[in-house]
Design an enzyme around this catalytic site. Structure first.
Site, PDB file in Angstrom:
ATOM      1  CG  ASN A  75      55.500  45.768   8.605  1.00  0.00           C
ATOM      2  OD1 ASN A  75      56.401  45.988   7.798  1.00  0.00           O
ATOM      3  ND2 ASN A  75      54.641  44.761   8.480  1.00  0.00           N
ATOM      4  NE  ARG A  94      51.482  48.920  -2.418  1.00  0.00           N
ATOM      5  CZ  ARG A  94      50.623  49.370  -1.545  1.00  0.00           C
ATOM      6  NH1 ARG A  94      50.960  49.428  -0.272  1.00  0.00           N
ATOM      7  NH2 ARG A  94      49.441  49.771  -1.938  1.00  0.00           N
ATOM      8  CG  ASP A 141      41.029  51.795  -3.048  1.00  0.00           C
ATOM      9  OD1 ASP A 141      42.030  51.177  -2.649  1.00  0.00           O
ATOM     10  OD2 ASP A 141      39.886  51.317  -2.999  1.00  0.00           O
ATOM     11  CG  ASP A 149      53.254  40.304   6.957  1.00  0.00           C
ATOM     12  OD1 ASP A 149      52.829  40.176   5.799  1.00  0.00           O
ATOM     13  OD2 ASP A 149      53.508  41.411   7.468  1.00  0.00           O
ATOM     14  CB  VAL A 151      45.223  40.039   4.239  1.00  0.00           C
ATOM     15  CG1 VAL A 151      45.760  41.462   4.263  1.00  0.00           C
ATOM     16  CG2 VAL A 151      44.556  39.702   5.573  1.00  0.00           C
ATOM     17  NE  ARG A 159      61.154  44.475   1.166  1.00  0.00           N
ATOM     18  CZ  ARG A 159      59.880  44.109   1.212  1.00  0.00           C
ATOM     19  NH1 ARG A 159      59.435  43.122   0.491  1.00  0.00           N
ATOM     20  NH2 ARG A 159      59.029  44.744   1.986  1.00  0.00           N
TER      21      ARG A 159
HETATM   22  C1  UD1 Z   1      51.056  46.308   5.892  1.00  0.00           C
HETATM   23  C2  UD1 Z   1      52.372  45.621   6.144  1.00  0.00           C
HETATM   24  C3  UD1 Z   1      52.399  44.227   5.526  1.00  0.00           C
HETATM   25  C4  UD1 Z   1      51.215  43.415   6.028  1.00  0.00           C
HETATM   26  C5  UD1 Z   1      49.916  44.178   5.809  1.00  0.00           C
HETATM   27  C6  UD1 Z   1      48.707  43.473   6.395  1.00  0.00           C
HETATM   28  C7  UD1 Z   1      53.927  47.470   6.192  1.00  0.00           C
HETATM   29  C8  UD1 Z   1      55.091  48.150   5.558  1.00  0.00           C
HETATM   30  N1  UD1 Z   1      53.439  46.409   5.546  1.00  0.00           N
HETATM   31  O1  UD1 Z   1      50.930  46.478   4.477  1.00  0.00           O
HETATM   32  O2  UD1 Z   1      53.614  43.583   5.908  1.00  0.00           O
HETATM   33  O3  UD1 Z   1      51.157  42.201   5.304  1.00  0.00           O
HETATM   34  O4  UD1 Z   1      50.005  45.478   6.419  1.00  0.00           O
HETATM   35  O5  UD1 Z   1      48.892  43.199   7.719  1.00  0.00           O
HETATM   36  O6  UD1 Z   1      53.492  47.832   7.270  1.00  0.00           O
HETATM   37  N2  UD1 Z   1      44.072  47.776   0.120  1.00  0.00           N
HETATM   38  C9  UD1 Z   1      43.245  48.374  -0.818  1.00  0.00           C
HETATM   39  N3  UD1 Z   1      43.217  49.736  -0.864  1.00  0.00           N
HETATM   40  C10 UD1 Z   1      43.964  50.522  -0.034  1.00  0.00           C
HETATM   41  C11 UD1 Z   1      44.785  49.897   0.927  1.00  0.00           C
HETATM   42  C12 UD1 Z   1      44.830  48.524   0.984  1.00  0.00           C
HETATM   43  O7  UD1 Z   1      42.566  47.711  -1.580  1.00  0.00           O
HETATM   44  O8  UD1 Z   1      43.886  51.750  -0.128  1.00  0.00           O
HETATM   45  C13 UD1 Z   1      44.115  46.299   0.198  1.00  0.00           C
HETATM   46  C14 UD1 Z   1      45.493  45.768  -0.163  1.00  0.00           C
HETATM   47  O9  UD1 Z   1      45.618  45.599  -1.565  1.00  0.00           O
HETATM   48  C15 UD1 Z   1      45.513  44.465   0.591  1.00  0.00           C
HETATM   49  C16 UD1 Z   1      44.701  44.764   1.843  1.00  0.00           C
HETATM   50  O10 UD1 Z   1      43.919  45.920   1.543  1.00  0.00           O
HETATM   51  O11 UD1 Z   1      44.858  43.473  -0.149  1.00  0.00           O
HETATM   52  C17 UD1 Z   1      45.520  45.013   3.099  1.00  0.00           C
HETATM   53  O12 UD1 Z   1      46.399  46.081   2.876  1.00  0.00           O
HETATM   54  P1  UD1 Z   1      47.000  46.976   4.050  1.00  0.00           P
HETATM   55  O13 UD1 Z   1      46.419  46.576   5.353  1.00  0.00           O
HETATM   56  O14 UD1 Z   1      46.884  48.402   3.639  1.00  0.00           O
HETATM   57  O15 UD1 Z   1      48.519  46.548   4.051  1.00  0.00           O
HETATM   58  P2  UD1 Z   1      49.808  47.457   3.890  1.00  0.00           P
HETATM   59  O16 UD1 Z   1      49.709  48.657   4.761  1.00  0.00           O
HETATM   60  O17 UD1 Z   1      50.127  47.638   2.455  1.00  0.00           O
END
Ligand code: UD1
Length: 427
Positions: free
Chosen positions: A25, A94, A126, A309, A331, A401
């Site tokens: 990550n 993603r 968003d 994770d 989360v 992955r």
């Molecule tokens: C990253 C990690 C993933 C880890 C996660 C949380 C990478 C490639 N992946 O994912 O392995 O599980 O952090 O530690 O680094 N959300 C929204 N809107 C947004 C952004 C996020 O609603 O604009 C929600 C997501 O749907 C989710 C939560 O916020 O439910 C956390 O997401 P986020 O912290 O952004 O995780 P990722 O960056 O996708």
């Protein structure tokens, strides 16, 4: 593609030493950040995993050249002349969305396909958009492609994130380093990978302070002040946590090397609460256990809370504990698919929305199971190692992955494990 399965025979002990790779990550975002330093950057400690190959493809599609020697990636972004990442790549991974911030920083424009839903919940973007809009970015969606423009340039701003999203914090960070003036990101994600990214950006000429805390402050510099750099990726705390669970399950002693124990505060605390002995050094953690596993309650939260994770791996530990554990997933929605597979191996788990009630059982039974996602896949292999009889884990593409040579490392710790082609399995 020749599909493979992992076949593991149970009742093994995992013990000895294992080296973890660089954090997936982190490395993915460091590769995206290289776009901001026009020229050849070197990234060390990059894991050999398929997500990295996809990110390399994303960068190559933009015009970069990427080559690998061992665990070092050479990324030359001199000739990057496109700011478009197609659906074909975003749909494979993603995290491709993390080129959005650096592309906007470099070109003032980006065209990145919108990621679809994914197996662990809606995973919206968003907050990425709200944060970047505050910096002056305008977005339009055109046939599923997000088109970002900056009609008045990038301007620093004070932004409070609704939730400390890792991806949103990173995209904002990578755009704001070249925005005019000061940016403050409040309620920023505090994951160690964010600090790693900020360290690389600073080595490239950026001025970022506070990364790793919930308030990040950025003093924008001109794009021309950003240059390529050489950087070493931090160790993978999730890979480390996965092996520690293996040691805790079977008794160990098992030592993971190559990770800062400060990255794993909650995992270490919960291992101790479950009856394990945990010792730590500068870049290693050792687990052993002689007493039965004790049940424990866990809720996933943004760092430094318990990492989502590692939720599946700890659910496996709870499945073999002496009493009832409650695991709460805060989360991601829909991240309990692992429970259904583990129940096929004899676990006693009841799901209620984002809570799992896990009643410990004395023994799991080997069975054919499927990886539903990356972490679930890794946990199912560990389940096979402690179960009675043989377990076949299918859909290894998920494990590949994010885990470099997972079966090989487990074999070196004493597991009776092999990868075989599906076509070689008897009917
Ligand atoms: C990253 C990690 C993933 C880890 C996660 C949380 C990478 C490639 N992946 O994912 O392995 O599980 O952090 O530690 O680094 N959300 C929204 N809107 C947004 C952004 C996020 O609603 O604009 C929600 C997501 O749907 C989710 C939560 O916020 O439910 C956390 O997401 P986020 O912290 O952004 O995780 P990722 O960056 O996708």
């Amino acid at each position: 593609m020749n599909q493979e399965v992992i076949i593991v025979r149970g009742n093994n002990t995992l013990a000895g030493d294992v080296q973890v790779a660089g954090a997936k990550n982190s490395a993915l975002k460091l590769m995206a950040a290289a776009l901001l330093g026009q020229g050849p950057s070197l990234l060390h400690n990059v894991p050999h995993i398929s997500d990295i190959d996809i990110m390399a493809e994303v960068l190559e599609r933009l015009g970069a050249t990427v080559s690998r020697e061992g665990h070092t990636l050479a990324i030359d972004t001199t000739n990057v002349d496109s700011c478009e990442t197609p659906y074909e790549l975003v749909s494979k991974m993603r995290a491709s969305i993390s080129v959005l911030g650096p592309l906007i920083g470099r070109f003032g424009e980006a065209r990145v396909a919108m990621p679809g839903g994914c197996q662990i919940g809606a995973r919206k973007i968003d907050m990425h958009l709200v944060g970047l809009e505050a910096l002056g970015v305008r977005f339009e969606v055109d046939h599923g492609v997000l088109h970002a423009t900056t009609p008045n340039g990038l301007k620093g701003a004070h932004v409070t994130l609704e939730f400390p999203s890792v991806g949103a914090t990173e995209n904002m960070l990578m755009a704001s380093v070249v925005a005019e003036g000061i940016t403050a990101i409040e309620n920023a994600a505090c994951e160690p990978e964010i600090e790693d990214l900020a360290n690389m950006l600073n080595a490239m000429g950026a001025k970022v302070a506070g990364a790793g805390t919930s308030l990040i402050e950025v003093e924008g510099v001109p794009l021309s002040a950003m240059h390529p750099c050489e950087h070493t990726t931090v160790g993978d705390r999730i890979e480390a946590g996965t092996f520690l669970v293996g040691g805790a399950l079977t008794g160990g002693p098992l030592t993971v090397h190559g990770v800062d124990p400060a990255f794993l505060p909650m995992a270490i605390m919960k291992l101790r609460a479950m009856g394990c002995d945990v010792e730590t050094g500068e870049d290693w953690v050792r687990v052993s256990r002689t007493e039965p596993l004790t049940s424990v309650d866990i809720q996933t939260l943004p760092h430094p809370g318990f990492p989502t994770d590692l939720q599946a791996q700890f659910m496996l530990l709870a499945a073999l504990a002496d009493d009832v554990s409650v695991i709460t997933e805060n989360v991601f929605e829909n991240r309990f698919m692992f429970a259904a597979e583990l129940m096929r191996m004899g676990a006693d788990i009841e799901l209620d929305d984002h809570h799992a009630l896990v009643r410990g059982v004395a023994q799991l039974e080997g069975a054919p199971v499927s990886s539903t996602d990356l972490r679930a896949g890794a946990a199912l292999v560990l389940a096979g190692i402690v179960a009675d009889g043989e377990t076949q884990v299918h859909h290894l593409e998920h494990i590949d992955r994010g885990y470099e040579d997972y079966a090989g490392k487990l074999a070196s710790l004493g597991a009776d494990i092999r990868r075989v082609a599906v076509s070689a399995l008897g009917n």
